[in-house]
Scaffold this motif. Structure first.
Motif, short mmCIF file in Angstrom:
data_model
loop_
_atom_site.label_atom_id
_atom_site.label_comp_id
_atom_site.label_asym_id
_atom_site.label_seq_id
_atom_site.Cartn_x
_atom_site.Cartn_y
_atom_site.Cartn_z
N SER A 172 1.01 -1.07 0.23
CA SER A 172 0.07 0.09 0.12
C SER A 172 1.27 0.74 0.40
O SER A 172 0.80 2.45 0.58
CB SER A 172 -1.10 0.30 0.98
N ALA A 173 1.96 1.35 -0.28
CA ALA A 173 3.19 2.23 -0.54
C ALA A 173 2.34 3.18 -2.17
O ALA A 173 2.46 2.77 -3.80
CB ALA A 173 4.65 1.88 -1.08
N TYR A 174 1.60 4.56 -2.11
CA TYR A 174 1.37 5.57 -3.03
C TYR A 174 2.29 6.27 -3.03
O TYR A 174 2.54 7.27 -4.59
CB TYR A 174 0.15 6.38 -2.17
N ASN A 175 3.52 6.93 -2.21
CA ASN A 175 4.54 6.98 -2.42
C ASN A 175 5.82 7.31 -1.34
O ASN A 175 4.94 7.17 -0.26
CB ASN A 175 4.30 8.81 -2.44
N PHE A 176 6.98 7.24 -1.25
CA PHE A 176 8.20 6.67 -0.95
C PHE A 176 9.15 7.52 -1.18
O PHE A 176 9.28 7.57 -2.09
CB PHE A 176 8.43 5.76 -0.87
N THR A 177 10.02 8.17 -0.57
CA THR A 177 11.41 8.12 -0.47
C THR A 177 12.79 7.57 -0.34
O THR A 177 12.65 7.09 1.25
CB THR A 177 11.90 9.77 0.12
N MET A 178 14.00 7.60 -1.16
CA MET A 178 15.27 7.12 -0.70
C MET A 178 15.68 8.12 -0.50
O MET A 178 16.17 8.61 -1.98
CB MET A 178 15.17 5.95 -1.52
N SER A 179 16.74 7.96 0.17
CA SER A 179 17.90 9.04 -0.23
C SER A 179 19.20 8.64 0.94
O SER A 179 19.26 7.27 1.35
CB SER A 179 17.80 10.17 0.49
N SER A 180 20.33 8.87 0.00
CA SER A 180 21.61 7.83 1.67
C SER A 180 21.85 8.24 2.84
O SER A 180 20.65 9.77 3.36
CB SER A 180 22.64 8.36 0.30
N ARG A 181 22.53 8.24 3.62
CA ARG A 181 23.11 8.39 4.83
C ARG A 181 23.54 9.34 4.77
O ARG A 181 23.52 10.68 5.83
CB ARG A 181 23.56 7.31 5.27
N SER A 182 24.71 10.12 3.90
CA SER A 182 24.78 12.02 3.60
C SER A 182 24.23 12.62 3.76
O SER A 182 23.37 12.52 3.37
CB SER A 182 25.92 11.47 2.03
N PRO A 183 24.45 13.53 4.12
CA PRO A 183 23.37 14.72 4.41
C PRO A 183 23.78 14.87 3.00
O PRO A 183 24.39 15.43 2.28
CB PRO A 183 24.48 16.20 5.21
N THR A 184 21.84 15.56 2.74
CA THR A 184 21.70 16.27 1.39
C THR A 184 20.88 17.07 1.32
O THR A 184 20.39 17.66 2.61
CB THR A 184 20.53 15.45 0.44
N SER A 185 20.94 18.27 0.27
CA SER A 185 20.47 19.27 0.25
C SER A 185 18.99 19.42 -0.67
O SER A 185 19.29 18.42 -1.54
CB SER A 185 21.82 20.66 -0.16
N VAL A 186 18.76 20.52 -0.40
CA VAL A 186 17.59 20.60 -1.32
C VAL A 186 17.80 20.62 -3.52
O VAL A 186 17.09 19.83 -3.88
CB VAL A 186 16.85 21.77 -1.44
N GLU A 187 19.40 21.19 -4.07
CA GLU A 187 20.12 20.45 -4.94
C GLU A 187 20.04 19.21 -5.17
O GLU A 187 20.54 18.90 -6.26
CB GLU A 187 20.90 21.34 -5.47
#
Length: 251
Positions: A5-20
């Protein structure tokens, strides 16, 4: 990773990220892959993404009983299946879609089989891996027509009433009688869709002493009376007393 039942999800690295750093517009590559980020840069990770759909009208019940997240690691059978899915997805062989459909079905089953080896949220699979609760759950599945009480189910699980109730609610995510009602209503809907049966017969098969009591419970749970549900969801029509209003297919 299995996410029901996943309609949306986000995956990211453990490293700090910015909007860019956030990229959500994929680039289509020549080999059919989709690339997030620069098409020419080395890939940090490869993902193979697919989905399964329950064909049952009770899909919401099925999904609600699955864990919210299932993360499986180090299972050789799954690794082999993933390789087969990956190879088939990239190839353009005859009957590719049929083969992929069956591979994904087996992949889903194997992933769910591993559920007991992982930390997951409450749900049916977690309940079935609990040796005590599994006995009570199977009794409900096998004999929905029995007038079960919490005390009787606790006895099947060889637990005290209070211990069984709290353990069931914690592991399954719902109370025992709530689950039993949902199971009975799912069976009733299936019987009403598939069979030209009297309402009283359906009521008896799912544990109600009278058609009227069953109709009230069904209407409250589903939102429509059983006779109307049968008419709207089956080829033939069914009245409250079981009389067919339309000829059966083939007659």
């Amino acid at each position: 990773m299995l996410i029901p039942s996943a309609y949306n999800f986000t995956m990211s690295s453990r490293s700090p990220t910015s909007v860019e750093d956030i990229v959500d517009a994929p680039v289509m590559l020549a080999d059919g892959e989709h690339r997030l980020g620069s098409p020419d840069a080395p890939a940090d990770v490869h993902l193979l993404v697919g989905y399964c759909v329950f064909r049952s009208p009770d899909a919401a019940l099925l999904a609600s009983l699955l864990p919210k997240l299932l993360h499986v690691q180090g299972v050789n059978r799954l690794a082999t299946l993933m390789q087969l899915v990956s190879d088939e997805a990239r190839a353009q062989r005859p009957a590719r879609d049929v083969v992929l459909e069956h591979l994904l079905e087996v992949l889903l089953i194997e992933a769910l089989r591993c559920e007991g080896k992982t930390d997951t949220s409450p749900g049916l699979l977690r309940g079935l891996t609990d040796e005590r609760l599994a006995v009570a759950i199977r009794r409900m599945h096998e004999s929905p027509d029995q007038p079960w009480t919490v005390a009787q189910l606790a006895n099947e699980a060889m637990l005290s009433r209070s211990a069984f109730y709290e353990r069931f609610r914690r592991v399954m995510g719902m109370a025992p009688m709530e689950y039993l009602l949902a199971w009975r209503m799912a069976l009733a809907k299936d019987l009403l869709r598939r069979e030209q049966a009297r309402i009283a017969d359906v009521a008896e098969q799912v544990g109600y002493s009278s058609a009227s009591t069953f109709s009230v419970a069904f209407n409250r749970h589903v939102g429509v009376p059983p006779a109307r549900y049968a008419r709207d969801n089956s080829a033939g029509e069914l009245s409250e007393n079981g009389a067919d209003k339309a000829p059966k297919p083939g007659n």
